[in-house]
Design a protein around this motif. Structure first.
Motif, PDB file in Angstrom:
ATOM      1  N   SER A 116       0.805  -1.082  -0.025  1.00  0.00           N
ATOM      2  CA  SER A 116      -0.002   0.040   0.033  1.00  0.00           C
ATOM      3  C   SER A 116       0.809   1.147   0.024  1.00  0.00           C
ATOM      4  O   SER A 116       0.572   2.172  -0.671  1.00  0.00           O
ATOM      5  CB  SER A 116      -1.000  -0.048   1.236  1.00  0.00           C
ATOM      6  N   GLN A 119       2.541   1.739  -3.438  1.00  0.00           N
ATOM      7  CA  GLN A 119       1.737   2.140  -4.372  1.00  0.00           C
ATOM      8  C   GLN A 119       1.335   3.670  -4.337  1.00  0.00           C
ATOM      9  O   GLN A 119       1.395   4.164  -5.353  1.00  0.00           O
ATOM     10  CB  GLN A 119       0.256   1.248  -4.369  1.00  0.00           C
ATOM     11  N   SER A 120       1.350   4.232  -3.304  1.00  0.00           N
ATOM     12  CA  SER A 120       1.064   5.655  -3.059  1.00  0.00           C
ATOM     13  C   SER A 120       2.347   6.263  -3.331  1.00  0.00           C
ATOM     14  O   SER A 120       1.945   7.204  -4.028  1.00  0.00           O
ATOM     15  CB  SER A 120       0.901   5.796  -1.501  1.00  0.00           C
ATOM     16  N   ALA A 135      -5.924   2.036   1.346  1.00  0.00           N
ATOM     17  CA  ALA A 135      -5.565   0.734   0.279  1.00  0.00           C
ATOM     18  C   ALA A 135      -5.274  -0.315   1.480  1.00  0.00           C
ATOM     19  O   ALA A 135      -5.625  -1.607   1.074  1.00  0.00           O
ATOM     20  CB  ALA A 135      -4.486   1.202  -0.360  1.00  0.00           C
ATOM     21  N   ARG A 139      -7.129  -4.041   1.727  1.00  0.00           N
ATOM     22  CA  ARG A 139      -6.077  -5.078   1.369  1.00  0.00           C
ATOM     23  C   ARG A 139      -6.287  -6.093   2.475  1.00  0.00           C
ATOM     24  O   ARG A 139      -6.323  -7.353   2.428  1.00  0.00           O
ATOM     25  CB  ARG A 139      -4.765  -4.861   1.230  1.00  0.00           C
TER      26      ARG A 139
END
Ligand code: SF4
Ligand code: SF4
Lengths: 186, 299
Positions: A116, A119-120, A135, A139
């Motif tokens: 997470s 990804q950010s 996120a 998840r």
């Protein structure tokens, strides 16, 4: 029952040594690393046991342990090891191998947090806390832990509704793509 | 004194008070900070746990950019600092790593832009005596436990500006501010760091251990220089007490906030409202007991 363990499978050891760049084979089992490890009480294997099992080629057990995911990268072990082994670095390598080899990860929360977070960074060039937390919660499907912190963090301006974009976000996205390709060659 | 500043993601969000107090303190000390333009995340623990190439490339992108400023880089976040230093070392020591990193960031980078921690710059360049000379509101009688955590002094091959097992830089600055240093055994024990979100139960145990030891040693407050240490000791102090037994509420301040108070800056300029465990009583104490050394300078 006594089980004799033989140092017969050095394939795993040499792989871990090559990827981490640290001589895990030099571990002489003094257990200094485990003694000072902050998360030892929660670990299924102590760091010194992880080192020994890597030497013995017990790949499956090591890669499926929760120890490698509980390691907080505090570097106490690396600082203190009399043999100069970068244990924290070896833990990094083991986490990567566990993902690459699709080992059965017992508790996926750390992995999901890492995903997470990254990804950010990939999207914004910087971490967008609220987006990252959302996120992560999606998840892990854990919607309740820490929700009490959210209003407080808003009140204290610690969370913002909008992401902070770096003007170099596009370059970061490119770097992620290239780094993933580079990593496959290791 | 002038540095290229790498704020990092925490200082832009959850640790905005660390950012604000760092800038205010540096202004008060005549230290100039120039932000690295369009800086990006250092990757932190998620990157070095996931992709080794990325873990070197993300810091290198920023350091390569900083080169144009022609200044040494300073970071306030202990974790960013460690990541930037680690990347420099890997790129310098390993030709293959350097090639990889250069291919990823699309620019040459030799690992040569110097990276310092703010505390390193303060204690080794600026010097504690010069800080002391600028103190207008000595924090007399305030007992402070300095908490270094992991990455300010470990591993010594990477950071090396203070003793890895018994660092003293923050204690020296605390004393320069007129406060009392508290000797305690857990100053470099880990708080659980980035397990904060994924394993908050482990963090509650570790934070409780740290807080109760600091209290036992006689600390009224704790000084830190890392946003993660701050979250785990301040924001999660209530959780720690709930899970492992009552704790006397203990304010956890960034060292920049404590030094800022001594330099005469007010609570607002230092972002003290962001603290979960209020420092109001502490501010009141130092404002009433400490006599300003030079009248008229206190804002
Ligand atoms: S401290 Fe080093 S030599 Fe001792 S057990 Fe740990 S890894 Fe092995
Ligand atoms: S780096 Fe990991 S294994 Fe080593 S002492 Fe810290 S938590 Fe334990």
């Amino acid at each position: 029952m006594t089980q004799t363990l033989e140092w017969t499978n050095a394939v795993f050891l040499s792989e871990v040594e090559r990827r981490s760049g640290t001589p895990v084979g030099a571990c002489l089992q003094c257990h200094k690393c485990s003694t000072g490890c902050p998360v030892a009480p929660e670990m299924d294997l102590l760091s010194s046991q992880v080192m020994r099992m890597v030497q013995l080629g017990q790949e499956e057990e090591v890669l499926a342990s929760n120890a490698i995911w509980l390691c907080a990268s505090c570097e106490a072990c690396t600082t203190r090891c009399p043999m100069g082994i970068d244990i924290a670095g070896a833990m990094d390598t083991l986490r990567m191998l566990a993902v690459e080899r699709k080992a059965a990860v017992p508790d996926k929360r750390v992995k999901r947090f890492n995903d997470s977070f990254l990804q950010s960074v990939r999207w914004h060039g910087r971490v967008f806390e609220l987006g990252m937390m959302t996120a992560y919660k999606l998840r892990t499907r854990d919607f309740f832990s820490d929700v009490d912190k959210v209003p407080k963090m808003f009140a204290k301006r610690k969370l913002s509704l909008l992401p902070h974009f770096s003007a170099a976000a596009k370059k970061v996205r490119q770097a992620f793509k290239r780094a993933e390709e580079e990593e496959k060659k290791r | 004194m002038k540095f290229a500043f790498f704020p990092g993601c925490s200082l832009e969000s959850t640790a905005w008070d660390f950012d604000k107090s760092t800038r205010a303190m540096c202004r008060a000390l005549d230290i100039e900070l120039v932000d690295i333009p369009d800086w990006t995340c250092c990757g932190s623990t998620p990157a070095h746990s996931t992709n080794a190439s990325l873990a070197s490339a993300l810091p290198a992108m920023n350091l390569q950019k900083a080169r144009a400023l022609g200044l040494p880089v300073v970071a306030a976040c202990a974790s960013c600092y460690a990541r930037l230093r680690t990347a420099n070392r890997k790129v310098r020591d390993d030709a293959e790593e350097r090639e990889r990193v250069e291919a990823i960031i699309g620019a040459p980078y030799e690992g040569d832009v110097p990276v310092r921690h703010l505390l390193d710059a303060l204690i080794n360049d600026y010097k504690a005596d010069r800080v002391r000379a600028k103190v207008v509101r000595p924090l007399s009688g305030l007992r402070v436990a300095s908490y270094y955590g992991c990455l300010l002094s470990r591993p010594p091959e990477v950071v090396a500006f203070d003793d890895p097992e018994h660092p003293t830089c923050m204690d020296d600055l605390v004393e320069a501010a007129g406060a009392e240093r508290v000797e305690w055994p857990y100053k470099t024990e880990c708080c659980g760091a980035s397990l904060s979100i994924s394993n908050s139960e482990v963090v509650a145990r570790l934070s409780h251990r740290l807080l109760s030891m600091a209290i036992r040693a006689g600390a009224e407050c704790i000084a830190v220089a890392c946003p993660l240490c701050h979250v785990n000791l301040d924001l999660r102090q209530g959780d720690a007490a709930k899970a492992h037994g009552d704790l006397a509420p203990t304010p956890v301040l960034y060292i920049t906030q404590l030094l800022g108070l001594a330099l005469g800056l007010d609570a607002d300029a230092l972002g003290l409202s962001a603290l979960s465990v209020s420092a109001d009583a502490l501010v009141k104490k130092v404002s009433t007991t400490a006599q300003p050394a030079r009248a008229g300078v206190v804002r």
